[in-house]
Design an enzyme around this catalytic site. Structure first.
Site, PDB file in Angstrom:
ATOM      1  N   ARG A  72       0.860  -1.183   0.000  1.00  0.00           N
ATOM      2  CA  ARG A  72       0.000   0.000   0.000  1.00  0.00           C
ATOM      3  C   ARG A  72       0.898   1.235   0.000  1.00  0.00           C
ATOM      4  NH1 ARG A  72      -5.396  -1.199   0.969  1.00  0.00           N
ATOM      5  NH2 ARG A  72      -5.789  -3.288   1.816  1.00  0.00           N
ATOM      6  N   HIS A 107      -4.282   2.752  -1.853  1.00  0.00           N
ATOM      7  CA  HIS A 107      -4.083   1.896  -3.028  1.00  0.00           C
ATOM      8  C   HIS A 107      -3.322   2.637  -4.110  1.00  0.00           C
ATOM      9  CE1 HIS A 107      -6.381  -1.642  -1.956  1.00  0.00           C
ATOM     10  NE2 HIS A 107      -7.413  -0.903  -1.606  1.00  0.00           N
ATOM     11  N   HIS A 148     -12.309  -2.709  -2.036  1.00  0.00           N
ATOM     12  CA  HIS A 148     -13.403  -1.750  -2.223  1.00  0.00           C
ATOM     13  C   HIS A 148     -13.798  -1.675  -3.697  1.00  0.00           C
ATOM     14  CE1 HIS A 148     -12.554  -0.541   1.874  1.00  0.00           C
ATOM     15  NE2 HIS A 148     -13.507   0.374   1.837  1.00  0.00           N
ATOM     16  N   ARG A 152      -9.951   5.849  -3.440  1.00  0.00           N
ATOM     17  CA  ARG A 152      -9.020   4.929  -2.780  1.00  0.00           C
ATOM     18  C   ARG A 152      -7.567   5.312  -3.048  1.00  0.00           C
ATOM     19  NH1 ARG A 152     -10.924   2.789   1.299  1.00  0.00           N
ATOM     20  NH2 ARG A 152      -9.615   0.937   1.177  1.00  0.00           N
TER      21      ARG A 152
END
Length: 358
Positions: A82, A177, A118, A171
């Site tokens: 991440r 991300h 997500h 995101r």
């Protein structure tokens, strides 16, 4: 490795650009990140659609659960970093001049980053909803109806892609991300949803089939985890990184760990199977009241209101195993409430009212 580093460095530049130039849209982007939260599937989308169309509602849970399970397996295989911790540990930037990425309360996800859960959850569920809505218009035969169907098709798929792009940007904006991770999540979600368009057997699945599916998903995931652990590969490698580099320790939530998502989804699938195969469901949702608009509207309103109460039930996190058990029970209770408890109560109330009027 070189290609991945290039993807990461380009991704960091995009994140910096978004955080610098789209600051005015921060509230909207944070909201869209919540829109893509897989937990909304069980608390908002599912109760709405199940009362309108039980076939679509059932498919939605299956798609969400299987999609999230594949997401977990892919994350364990791909070992995706991440952004918020990668920039702190990479050796690419000289003289320790790592880029500064702003973090938010929803940034510090603890699982691996690829593909985005997500984005995958949002795309698969919205794909189910759009195709379900279009299935009603595709039957229209006359010319004006065909034109209306084409306009509806264009409108709904435009809405679909606007939502997916917004979720993806959100995101990336919060630095949880990289861009390639959200793109992979969107298309993986579409593939899972499309697969269930050709799987009618889930509509007639018995409780035994639900239990068998749950056991398979759990045993496979646990076996995969333990097998790699024997090879000295730690699939929970991302958790310490998240704890180390998260700007605020209070933003770390056990609910974002890989096994928490697995338990939550298995509970939801079990609750759906228990509800659909219960006497309460057969009595209420298969009876004469089930065709009435008033019955469905009351069920939708009561389901949405009741499920919001579950948000006030806080599961203790001091003991990890207790958290997983209670999380499973809470997740199972939500579809059980929508499928069986609420419709049965509404059915009983309407029957009592009819007797009084007679």
């Amino acid at each position: 490795s070189i290609k991945m580093d290039l993807l990461h460095t380009n991704g960091v530049l995009i994140i910096q650009h978004l955080q610098r130039d789209y600051r005015a849209y921060q509230d909207f982007l944070n909201f869209m990140s919540h829109v893509g939260d897989p937990r909304n599937i069980f608390s908002i989308y599912f109760p709405l659609w199940f009362q309108l169309n039980q076939v679509v509602g059932t498919k939605m849970i299956w798609v969400a659960v299987i999609g999230d399970w594949f997401n977990l397996i892919f994350k364990w295989i791909l070992f995706g970093h991440r952004p918020y911790w990668w920039v702190q540990e990479t050796m690419i930037y000289p003289n320790q001049s790592s880029p500064c990425l702003e973090q938010f309360p929803i940034t510090c996800e603890t699982g691996p980053g690829s593909p985005s859960g997500h984005a995958m959850g949002s795309s698969c569920v919205w794909y189910v909803m759009v195709t379900a809505a279009l299935s009603y218009t595709v039957r229209w035969k006359d010319k004006s109806a065909v034109t209306l169907h084409r306009l509806t098709w264009s409108f709904l798929w435009s809405i679909f892609w606007i939502i997916q792009i917004s979720v993806c940007i959100s995101r990336v904006f919060i630095a949880t991300h990289f861009p390639h991770q959200v793109v992979l999540g969107v298309f993986a979600g579409i593939l899972v949803a499309e697969a269930f368009e050709h799987t009618p057997a889930i509509q007639t699945a018995s409780l035994r089939m639900y239990i068998k599916t749950n056991l398979f998903l759990f045993i496979f995931a646990l076996g995969f985890y333990l097998s790699l652990k024997l090879l000295d590969i730690d699939l929970l490698w991302s958790v310490p990184k998240a704890k180390k580099w998260c700007a605020n320790p209070d933003w770390i939530n056990i609910d974002t760990t890989p096994f928490a998502g697995l338990v939550r989804n298995l509970g939801a699938l079990f609750g759906l199977g228990l509800g659909i195969n219960s006497e309460m469901f057969i009595t209420s949702c298969k009876g004469k009241n089930s065709c009435k608009i008033s019955f469905r509207i009351l069920c939708i309103a009561a389901s949405l209101a009741t499920l919001q109460l579950y948000n006030f039930v806080k599961i203790p996190t001091h003991t990890e195993y207790l958290f997983y058990i209670l999380s499973f029970c809470k997740s199972a209770a939500m579809p059980l409430t929508v499928v069986a408890l609420v419709p049965y109560c509404v059915h009983s109330l309407m029957r009592t009212t009819e007797k009084k009027l007679n």
